[in-house]
Motif scaffolding. Structure first.
Motif, PDB file in Angstrom:
ATOM      1  N   MET A  23       0.819  -1.211   0.000  1.00 35.31           N
ATOM      2  CA  MET A  23       0.000   0.000   0.000  1.00 35.31           C
ATOM      3  C   MET A  23       0.858   1.268   0.000  1.00 35.31           C
ATOM      4  O   MET A  23       0.383   2.347  -0.337  1.00 35.31           O
ATOM      5  CB  MET A  23      -0.950   0.004   1.210  1.00 35.31           C
ATOM      6  CG  MET A  23      -1.874  -1.202   1.304  1.00 35.31           C
ATOM      7  SD  MET A  23      -2.777  -1.567  -0.229  1.00 35.31           S
ATOM      8  CE  MET A  23      -3.865  -0.134  -0.333  1.00 35.31           C
ATOM      9  N   TYR A 117      -6.997  -1.462  -3.510  1.00 36.13           N
ATOM     10  CA  TYR A 117      -7.694  -0.924  -2.336  1.00 36.13           C
ATOM     11  C   TYR A 117      -8.849  -1.816  -1.898  1.00 36.13           C
ATOM     12  O   TYR A 117      -9.052  -2.030  -0.697  1.00 36.13           O
ATOM     13  CB  TYR A 117      -8.146   0.515  -2.597  1.00 36.13           C
ATOM     14  CG  TYR A 117      -7.010   1.478  -2.382  1.00 36.13           C
ATOM     15  CD1 TYR A 117      -6.735   1.985  -1.113  1.00 36.13           C
ATOM     16  CD2 TYR A 117      -6.169   1.840  -3.426  1.00 36.13           C
ATOM     17  CE1 TYR A 117      -5.665   2.830  -0.888  1.00 36.13           C
ATOM     18  CE2 TYR A 117      -5.090   2.693  -3.219  1.00 36.13           C
ATOM     19  CZ  TYR A 117      -4.847   3.181  -1.945  1.00 36.13           C
ATOM     20  OH  TYR A 117      -3.766   4.016  -1.723  1.00 36.13           O
ATOM     21  N   VAL A 173      -9.234   6.927   1.847  1.00 35.75           N
ATOM     22  CA  VAL A 173      -9.329   5.575   1.293  1.00 35.75           C
ATOM     23  C   VAL A 173     -10.672   5.368   0.599  1.00 35.75           C
ATOM     24  O   VAL A 173     -10.748   4.690  -0.435  1.00 35.75           O
ATOM     25  CB  VAL A 173      -9.112   4.524   2.403  1.00 35.75           C
ATOM     26  CG1 VAL A 173      -9.323   3.110   1.862  1.00 35.75           C
ATOM     27  CG2 VAL A 173      -7.709   4.660   2.996  1.00 35.75           C
ATOM     28  N   TYR A 176     -10.594   6.316  -3.009  1.00 35.38           N
ATOM     29  CA  TYR A 176      -9.890   5.362  -3.866  1.00 35.38           C
ATOM     30  C   TYR A 176     -10.742   4.119  -4.117  1.00 35.38           C
ATOM     31  O   TYR A 176     -10.711   3.547  -5.208  1.00 35.38           O
ATOM     32  CB  TYR A 176      -8.553   4.966  -3.235  1.00 35.38           C
ATOM     33  CG  TYR A 176      -7.701   6.147  -2.824  1.00 35.38           C
ATOM     34  CD1 TYR A 176      -7.677   7.311  -3.590  1.00 35.38           C
ATOM     35  CD2 TYR A 176      -6.928   6.112  -1.664  1.00 35.38           C
ATOM     36  CE1 TYR A 176      -6.901   8.409  -3.210  1.00 35.38           C
ATOM     37  CE2 TYR A 176      -6.146   7.189  -1.283  1.00 35.38           C
ATOM     38  CZ  TYR A 176      -6.141   8.336  -2.052  1.00 35.38           C
ATOM     39  OH  TYR A 176      -5.379   9.405  -1.667  1.00 35.38           O
ATOM     40  N   LEU A 177     -11.515   3.711  -3.113  1.00 33.84           N
ATOM     41  CA  LEU A 177     -12.394   2.554  -3.278  1.00 33.84           C
ATOM     42  C   LEU A 177     -13.487   2.840  -4.301  1.00 33.84           C
ATOM     43  O   LEU A 177     -13.869   1.962  -5.082  1.00 33.84           O
ATOM     44  CB  LEU A 177     -13.031   2.183  -1.938  1.00 33.84           C
ATOM     45  CG  LEU A 177     -12.104   1.591  -0.865  1.00 33.84           C
ATOM     46  CD1 LEU A 177     -12.839   1.503   0.468  1.00 33.84           C
ATOM     47  CD2 LEU A 177     -11.605   0.211  -1.278  1.00 33.84           C
ATOM     48  N   VAL A 184      -3.498   8.626  -6.080  1.00 35.43           N
ATOM     49  CA  VAL A 184      -3.316   8.478  -4.645  1.00 35.43           C
ATOM     50  C   VAL A 184      -2.296   9.509  -4.164  1.00 35.43           C
ATOM     51  O   VAL A 184      -1.217   9.648  -4.753  1.00 35.43           O
ATOM     52  CB  VAL A 184      -2.821   7.061  -4.291  1.00 35.43           C
ATOM     53  CG1 VAL A 184      -2.641   6.912  -2.780  1.00 35.43           C
ATOM     54  CG2 VAL A 184      -3.799   6.021  -4.812  1.00 35.43           C
ATOM     55  N   TYR A 199      -2.238   2.514   8.088  1.00 35.05           N
ATOM     56  CA  TYR A 199      -2.863   1.445   7.317  1.00 35.05           C
ATOM     57  C   TYR A 199      -3.050   0.182   8.147  1.00 35.05           C
ATOM     58  O   TYR A 199      -4.002  -0.582   7.922  1.00 35.05           O
ATOM     59  CB  TYR A 199      -2.070   1.172   6.028  1.00 35.05           C
ATOM     60  CG  TYR A 199      -2.567   2.031   4.896  1.00 35.05           C
ATOM     61  CD1 TYR A 199      -3.497   1.540   3.981  1.00 35.05           C
ATOM     62  CD2 TYR A 199      -2.164   3.361   4.773  1.00 35.05           C
ATOM     63  CE1 TYR A 199      -3.990   2.346   2.961  1.00 35.05           C
ATOM     64  CE2 TYR A 199      -2.641   4.168   3.761  1.00 35.05           C
ATOM     65  CZ  TYR A 199      -3.566   3.646   2.857  1.00 35.05           C
ATOM     66  OH  TYR A 199      -4.067   4.454   1.856  1.00 35.05           O
TER      67      TYR A 199
END
Length: 227
Positions: A23, A117, A173, A176-177, A184, A199
């Motif tokens: 990640m 992700y 996050v 991004y999902l 990013v 994370y």
């Protein structure tokens, strides 16, 4: 503890560590990221081999609500991993640079991002669905039940989940999902350990969600049987 069980634990720990490092791809460098991608593929194959009994029993036995959810989650994890692997090979500039692949990089970049992700979230949920098994092994290695230890662990889980929720929104996050952001953001001056801590907490949040969802499904199943 049997050697196979120890092997399963070591492989799962290895996958967790590698997943967290993956990640942080912009902070660890592209070459390292690509080799770690190969590494998690090897660990995933080892995980599948060590848990081959589960795969062989897919078409056997009765499917309870919990088993349906666990199987669906495992299938989604597999899809996200395949998406990451295929797109990773297309985007590779180091490990698979020798392959005669041309074009499709824009699509592969989007596929890699959403697969990575969602894979991170789904693997965390998958771990949460099997957390009872992890706790069972931990109990066998301790000297007996302890109320103080039980509540200390619950408090630690609550704190991690709370911090994980904060980190989830702070790190964007969700964007991004849902692919509302196609890039990013990384702070290149941020120490890697801070990124990994955030994370890890986000992972802990989804492990907790998965664990308590599984517990609710188990409770509902027992309640229906008793009616």
């Amino acid at each position: 503890m049997k050697g196979k069980q120890i092997g399963k634990i070591l492989v799962d720990i290895g996958m967790t560590i590698v997943l967290l490092l993956l990640m942080a791809y912009e902070l660890i460098g592209q070459a390292v990221h690509e080799w770690l991608g190969v590494g998690i593929f090897v660990l995933a194959v080892a995980h599948h081999v060590l848990n081959g009994r589960w795969s062989r029993s897919l078409l056997k036995g009765r499917y309870t609500a919990l088993r349906v959810w666990q199987t669906a989650l495992a299938g989604l994890v597999l899809l996200s991993m395949l998406g990451s692997m295929v797109s990773g090979v297309i985007l590779s500039r180091q490990v698979f640079a020798f392959l005669p692949i041309s074009g499709g990089r824009a699509f592969a970049r989007n596929l890699h991002m959403i697969s990575a992700y969602w894979g991170f979230v789904l693997m965390s949920l998958h771990l949460g669905f099997h957390w009872n098994m992890m706790m069972g092994m931990a109990r066998k290695m301790t000297k007996g039940p302890s109320l103080a230890r039980k509540w200390a662990l619950r408090a630690a889980a609550l704190l991690m989940a709370g911090y994980g929720a904060s980190a989830f929104f702070r790190r964007q996050v969700g964007a991004y999902l849902l692919m509302t952001s196609h890039f990013v953001f990384f702070d290149y001056e941020e120490p890697l350990v801070f990124f990994l801590a955030d994370y890890l907490a986000i992972m802990g949040l989804f492990v907790c969600i998965g664990h308590y969802v599984a517990e609710e499904i188990r409770f509902s199943g027992r309640r229906k049987l008793s009616e």
